[in-house]
Scaffold this active site. Sequence first.
Site, PDB file in Angstrom:
ATOM      1  N   HIS A  14       0.854  -1.206  -0.001  1.00 14.07           N
ATOM      2  CA  HIS A  14       0.063   0.080   0.055  1.00 14.07           C
ATOM      3  C   HIS A  14       0.883   1.356   0.115  1.00 14.07           C
ATOM      4  CE1 HIS A  14       0.855  -0.811   4.005  1.00 14.07           C
ATOM      5  NE2 HIS A  14       0.591   0.401   4.357  1.00 14.07           N
ATOM      6  N   ARG A  32      -2.596  16.288   7.730  1.00 13.51           N
ATOM      7  CA  ARG A  32      -3.219  15.134   8.161  1.00 13.51           C
ATOM      8  C   ARG A  32      -2.448  14.324   9.179  1.00 13.51           C
ATOM      9  NH1 ARG A  32      -3.277   9.477   4.669  1.00 13.51           N
ATOM     10  NH2 ARG A  32      -4.620   8.231   5.693  1.00 13.51           N
TER      11      ARG A  32
END
Length: 737
Positions: free
Chosen positions: A718, A728
């Site tokens: 990923h 974030r």
Amino acid sequence: MGGCTVKPQLLLLALVLHPWNPCLGADSEKPSSIPTDKLLVITVATKESDGFHRFMQSAKYFNYTVKVLGQGEEWRGGDGINSIGGGQKVRLMKEVMEHYADQDDLVVMFTECFDVIFAGGPEEVLKKFQKANHKVVFAADGILWPDKRLADKYPVVHIGKRYLNSGGFIGYAPYVNRIVQQWNLQDNDDDQLFYTKVYIDPLKREAINITLDHKCKIFQTLNGAVDEVVLKFENGKARAKNTFYETLPVAINGNGPTKILLNYFGNYVPNSWTQDNGCTLCEFDTVDLSAVDVHPNVSIGVFIEQPTPFLPRFLDILLTLDYPKEALKLFIHNKEVYHEKDIKVFFDKAKHEIKTIKIVGPEENLSQAEARNMGMDFCRQDEKCDYYFSVDADVVLTNPRTLKILIEQNRKIIAPLVTRHGKLWSNFWGALSPDGYYARSEDYVDIVQGNRVGVWNVPYMANVYLIKGKTLRSEMNERNYFVRDKLDPDMALCRNAREMGVFMYISNRHEFGRLLSTANYNTSHYNNDLWQIFENPVDWKEKYINRDYSKIFTENIVEQPCPDVFWFPIFSEKACDELVEEMEHYGKWSGGKHHDSRISGGYENVPTDDIHMKQVDLENVWLHFIREFIAPVTLKVFAGYYTKGFALLNFVVKYSPERQRSLRPHHDASTFTINIALNNVGEDFQGGGCKFLRYNCSIESPRKGWSFMHPGRLTHLHEGLPVKNGTRYIAVSFIDP
């Protein structure tokens, strides 16, 4: 010859027919029992204390006829607790017995009332009195007082207690009158010594026909007999039993220092609480607030005497109490500079709901005792204050009706039972040691665990309690109630209340809340509650775990946006915010460099801009969180896999366009990974997300407080998708590496 004669031939027949009456004219029949209406109980009470009301309540239960002497008079009999005295009681008996002196069939029973309860009824008393076969029976004692020099003058007793106790006696009225008419002393002379001298005089003892209740069949004095008497449940009833003599005394006297033990017996006797019926007096003399138009005025005393976890929630709970805010006033003592910011935030909210708020801060430098005296005065000096509700900051009230419930119970002093979660530690003691500190009563564990439910008279309570305003302005009108020798303030209050004869009750009829542990509260961090997972696990869970977490197991809310990528709620908004704040306060972000001295080998192949939990001393907390809250989810989604709940790498990652906007494709060094979103896409940042390349599956709208859980090495390659603007934050753990 004088006397009676029996012919030899009739001797056998006479013995058979009348074995106990060889002489004509002897009465062979047993004496008839005395009717209960021929028993009069006499006591002396110049004031109506809690003990007096308990005595009268027990007398009413058994239908005794009671005559109370001295009501409305000034007490001039001395300090009966610590010195000789009590002659006023004899003088009053002398006056009243003149009216009964000629009633040969009347039985008079004198007993103290402030520290006595009845355990049996008139029929039982009279039966035992008749069986004693004397005109007057005094209570017996194993302790000689007040003059120990008189010991040799007492008759020798082979079995039973040898010495007289004046706290109780029973006799035919003319004979009792003959005793008390000998009184010619002062009100402050000693009643015990007077009755003792009558008894040890052989001529008077025989002439009046006096004996002692040597085996405690009628009277049980507890002083010196604490180890003899136990609580007994039998046939649906509760009795105090003397195990030395196997007797069931009728009148139990908590004389001397045994009043606490009497209070314990009084919680059960006479049938105040039974195993079959539970609490039979819990509804006695209660009030119903639902029937009133205007609620009583309550002053709430709040005490923050040490750094306390979860304080903002504690303060907010005060505003959620189910009670009219117009009837409330607030007194707040805050000793800690650390909590001043919390007090300010609360005041800005509360001032719109509660008109009167008095705050005493750390700058006043008050001791805890001084602060508590001031808080109590806040109610005492206000004639309109009906109740004073004292609450310490380590109390978590989970029942909004707590205040109403306590008021409706209608006691002078009453506390709700609160305990530390999973422990026997509570806010009351059921007994005291000889030096006045904690001792465990026989029923303590059952009360704490809810096996016995009721309203309990106890010697000590703390942390949270309700006191009637009129009690503060009468029996407890002294200002300095929280100062006593070197005692802690709560112990000083309770000792003073006990000595004033004011009963203190604890109620476990409802679930009220719990106590926090404040002992190991470290305030060196930015958001210190994060570290409370061990000391206060329930409170930690309430604050930091998502309220929908339990639905994972009950409503199957776990989502699977990509193959074997599970998505579920785990953190509350507060947990996310405080974790981010903690990391930003620490501020030492790694910068996303390959060379990293924090890890084994010093090199990170796929670096992130992060701070490890270990760096902020949160590692142990985080691993415990994994075992407690992540492991159960693992078992649900990866059936048959039992995680060890261990991770070497636990960290918070910070993505931003200026520092690190994305993360290249990689496998995690874990059996499985959790990835928790700590802020909101669209609000705090744009872009971001995670893409699982092998499945060509992306999650671009992570939810704050929700976690991904996916396999680490081998299957789930990923990457972190680019953050376009904003910042974030995510929390990541590589579990079971």
